[in-house]
Write a protein that holds these residues in place. Structure first.
Motif, PDB file in Angstrom:
ATOM      1  N   VAL A 165      -9.247   4.478   3.658  1.00 45.97           N
ATOM      2  CA  VAL A 165     -10.268   5.506   3.458  1.00 45.97           C
ATOM      3  C   VAL A 165     -11.588   4.868   3.024  1.00 45.97           C
ATOM      4  CG1 VAL A 165     -10.942   7.478   2.029  1.00 45.97           C
ATOM      5  CG2 VAL A 165      -8.619   7.338   2.948  1.00 45.97           C
ATOM      6  N   LEU A 166     -11.488   3.841   2.189  1.00 48.42           N
ATOM      7  CA  LEU A 166     -12.678   3.149   1.691  1.00 48.42           C
ATOM      8  C   LEU A 166     -13.187   2.106   2.686  1.00 48.42           C
ATOM      9  CD1 LEU A 166     -11.549   2.678  -2.026  1.00 48.42           C
ATOM     10  CD2 LEU A 166     -13.317   4.227  -1.182  1.00 48.42           C
ATOM     11  N   GLU A 167     -12.511   2.018   3.818  1.00 49.99           N
ATOM     12  CA  GLU A 167     -12.888   1.095   4.895  1.00 49.99           C
ATOM     13  C   GLU A 167     -12.840  -0.366   4.464  1.00 49.99           C
ATOM     14  OE1 GLU A 167     -16.678   2.409   6.340  1.00 49.99           O
ATOM     15  OE2 GLU A 167     -15.827   4.171   7.332  1.00 49.99           O
ATOM     16  N   GLU A 168     -11.912  -0.654   3.545  1.00 51.07           N
ATOM     17  CA  GLU A 168     -11.683  -2.044   3.153  1.00 51.07           C
ATOM     18  C   GLU A 168     -10.566  -2.670   3.991  1.00 51.07           C
ATOM     19  OE1 GLU A 168     -13.164  -1.657  -1.492  1.00 51.07           O
ATOM     20  OE2 GLU A 168     -11.052  -2.040  -1.067  1.00 51.07           O
ATOM     21  N   LEU A 169      -9.754  -1.812   4.602  1.00 54.79           N
ATOM     22  CA  LEU A 169      -8.765  -2.250   5.582  1.00 54.79           C
ATOM     23  C   LEU A 169      -9.099  -1.582   6.908  1.00 54.79           C
ATOM     24  CD1 LEU A 169      -5.388  -2.024   3.601  1.00 54.79           C
ATOM     25  CD2 LEU A 169      -6.793  -4.056   4.003  1.00 54.79           C
ATOM     26  N   ARG A 170      -8.682  -2.180   8.004  1.00 55.12           N
ATOM     27  CA  ARG A 170      -8.971  -1.627   9.316  1.00 55.12           C
ATOM     28  C   ARG A 170      -8.414  -0.214   9.452  1.00 55.12           C
ATOM     29  NH1 ARG A 170      -6.356  -6.224  11.470  1.00 55.12           N
ATOM     30  NH2 ARG A 170      -5.009  -4.723  12.557  1.00 55.12           N
ATOM     31  N   ALA A 171      -9.097   0.623  10.196  1.00 57.98           N
ATOM     32  CA  ALA A 171      -8.685   2.015  10.382  1.00 57.98           C
ATOM     33  C   ALA A 171      -7.334   2.109  11.079  1.00 57.98           C
ATOM     34  CB  ALA A 171      -9.745   2.775  11.178  1.00 57.98           C
ATOM     35  N   ASP A 172      -7.003   1.112  11.901  1.00 60.37           N
ATOM     36  CA  ASP A 172      -5.739   1.151  12.636  1.00 60.37           C
ATOM     37  C   ASP A 172      -4.595   0.491  11.869  1.00 60.37           C
ATOM     38  OD1 ASP A 172      -6.557  -1.464  12.789  1.00 60.37           O
ATOM     39  OD2 ASP A 172      -6.150  -1.707  14.940  1.00 60.37           O
ATOM     40  N   THR A 173      -4.820   0.179  10.597  1.00 59.94           N
ATOM     41  CA  THR A 173      -3.764  -0.429   9.777  1.00 59.94           C
ATOM     42  C   THR A 173      -2.594   0.534   9.632  1.00 59.94           C
ATOM     43  OG1 THR A 173      -5.325  -1.773   8.506  1.00 59.94           O
ATOM     44  CG2 THR A 173      -3.177  -1.337   7.494  1.00 59.94           C
ATOM     45  N   ASN A 174      -1.421   0.060   9.932  1.00 61.70           N
ATOM     46  CA  ASN A 174      -0.200   0.841   9.757  1.00 61.70           C
ATOM     47  C   ASN A 174       0.302   0.589   8.337  1.00 61.70           C
ATOM     48  OD1 ASN A 174       2.623   1.565   9.671  1.00 61.70           O
ATOM     49  ND2 ASN A 174       2.563   1.696  11.895  1.00 61.70           N
ATOM     50  N   ALA A 175       0.181   1.596   7.482  1.00 65.77           N
ATOM     51  CA  ALA A 175       0.543   1.429   6.073  1.00 65.77           C
ATOM     52  C   ALA A 175       2.009   1.059   5.904  1.00 65.77           C
ATOM     53  CB  ALA A 175       0.229   2.708   5.298  1.00 65.77           C
ATOM     54  N   GLU A 176       2.878   1.652   6.712  1.00 66.45           N
ATOM     55  CA  GLU A 176       4.309   1.341   6.622  1.00 66.45           C
ATOM     56  C   GLU A 176       4.562  -0.126   6.956  1.00 66.45           C
ATOM     57  OE1 GLU A 176       6.836   2.893   5.546  1.00 66.45           O
ATOM     58  OE2 GLU A 176       6.135   4.957   5.347  1.00 66.45           O
ATOM     59  N   GLN A 177       3.887  -0.636   7.972  1.00 67.83           N
ATOM     60  CA  GLN A 177       4.071  -2.021   8.367  1.00 67.83           C
ATOM     61  C   GLN A 177       3.552  -2.976   7.285  1.00 67.83           C
ATOM     62  OE1 GLN A 177       5.688  -3.328  10.914  1.00 67.83           O
ATOM     63  NE2 GLN A 177       5.171  -5.435  10.296  1.00 67.83           N
ATOM     64  N   MET A 178       2.385  -2.654   6.747  1.00 70.00           N
ATOM     65  CA  MET A 178       1.813  -3.513   5.711  1.00 70.00           C
ATOM     66  C   MET A 178       2.694  -3.525   4.469  1.00 70.00           C
ATOM     67  SD  MET A 178      -2.069  -3.494   4.212  1.00 70.00           S
ATOM     68  CE  MET A 178      -2.665  -4.882   3.219  1.00 70.00           C
ATOM     69  N   LEU A 179       3.193  -2.359   4.078  1.00 72.13           N
ATOM     70  CA  LEU A 179       4.098  -2.271   2.935  1.00 72.13           C
ATOM     71  C   LEU A 179       5.364  -3.071   3.199  1.00 72.13           C
ATOM     72  CD1 LEU A 179       5.173  -1.140   0.278  1.00 72.13           C
ATOM     73  CD2 LEU A 179       5.822   0.945   1.510  1.00 72.13           C
TER      74      LEU A 179
END
Length: 247
Positions: A165-179
């Motif tokens: 939301v703060l645009e510090e990570l790419r918009a297409d970042t998959n939160a589940e994958q990163m976690l």
């Protein structure tokens, strides 16, 4: 049954005096002391190693006295899981909430997780050992354990989403994958450092986290490549100092 480590021996619990107005408070204190002793045992011998008899031995109480506070071994195990989760939140989650939302908070959550992990390399992690013990079972103990882990994962996932939301990570970042990748670092660290006793495992986990941040970062590639190694080096220094002071 596994022997009880000398380091986990606890002060014997005084019996509450009957006929006083503080009986309820003393009962709660006694139960808390039993859970404290049970948590110490569980980190070394696992949740399945807990028994009413073992706790009676280390607390100096009768088996019936211990049983009266829980009613069953299953309820005792669930109480230990809840206490472990409470302490995990106090040490890992709540301190990180003072950091600004975004990568700063996500990094604080990971840093705190790593600090706790550095201690549990010696003592053991109930989330990890419990998963091995209950992964193929059903019932309230497994449910309580899974619920605690999922609650923590939800907090990490929210932190990742806030970064987007703060645009510090790419918009297409998959939160589940990163976690999944971040959690994988912790699991690998326990295996490498606790089981294989591989030197430098802590530093590699820290570097792994910054590699993940760099891959998902919304910043320019050059900036990410420049800042990530410096930040990783700083964290490695902190954790190396922590490990050295423990030794």
């Amino acid at each position: 049954m596994s022997s009880i480590p000398e380091s986990r021996q606890v002060t014997r619990i005084p019996r509450a005096r009957s006929g006083t107005g503080r009986a309820l408070q003393k009962g709660q204190q006694t139960k808390a002391a039993i859970v404290e002793a049970a948590l110490g045992l569980a980190t070394h011998i696992g949740l399945e190693g807990l028994s009413i008899g073992a706790l009676a031995d280390v607390t100096g109480m009768s088996k019936s006295g211990v049983f009266a506070h829980f009613g069953s071994r299953e309820e005792l195990q669930i109480s230990v899981i809840r206490e472990y989760h409470t302490r995990f939140e106090q040490e890992v989650f709540y301190p990180a909430m003072s950091a600004p939302r975004g990568v700063a908070r996500l990094s604080a959550l990971f840093d705190n997780w790593m600090k706790r992990t550095s201690i549990e390399i010696d003592s053991g992690c109930i989330y990890i050992s419990g998963a091995v013990e209950f992964d193929d079972r059903t019932g309230p103990v497994r449910d309580a354990l899974a619920s605690s882990v999922l609650t923590w994962h939800a907090a990490m996932r929210r932190a990742i989403e806030q970064c987007k939301v703060l645009e510090e990570l790419r918009a297409d970042t998959n939160a589940e994958q990163m976690l999944f990748e971040i959690h994988g670092l912790i699991l690998a660290l326990h295996y490498e450092a606790r089981f294989l006793q591989t030197p430098g495992s802590m530093g590699r986990a820290v570097q792994g986290f910054h590699n993940i941040l760099a891959r998902y970062s919304a910043a320019m590639p050059g900036a990410a490549a420049t800042t990530a190694p410096a930040a990783a080096a700083k964290r490695r220094k902190v954790f190396n100092q922590t490990t050295t002071s423990k030794e």
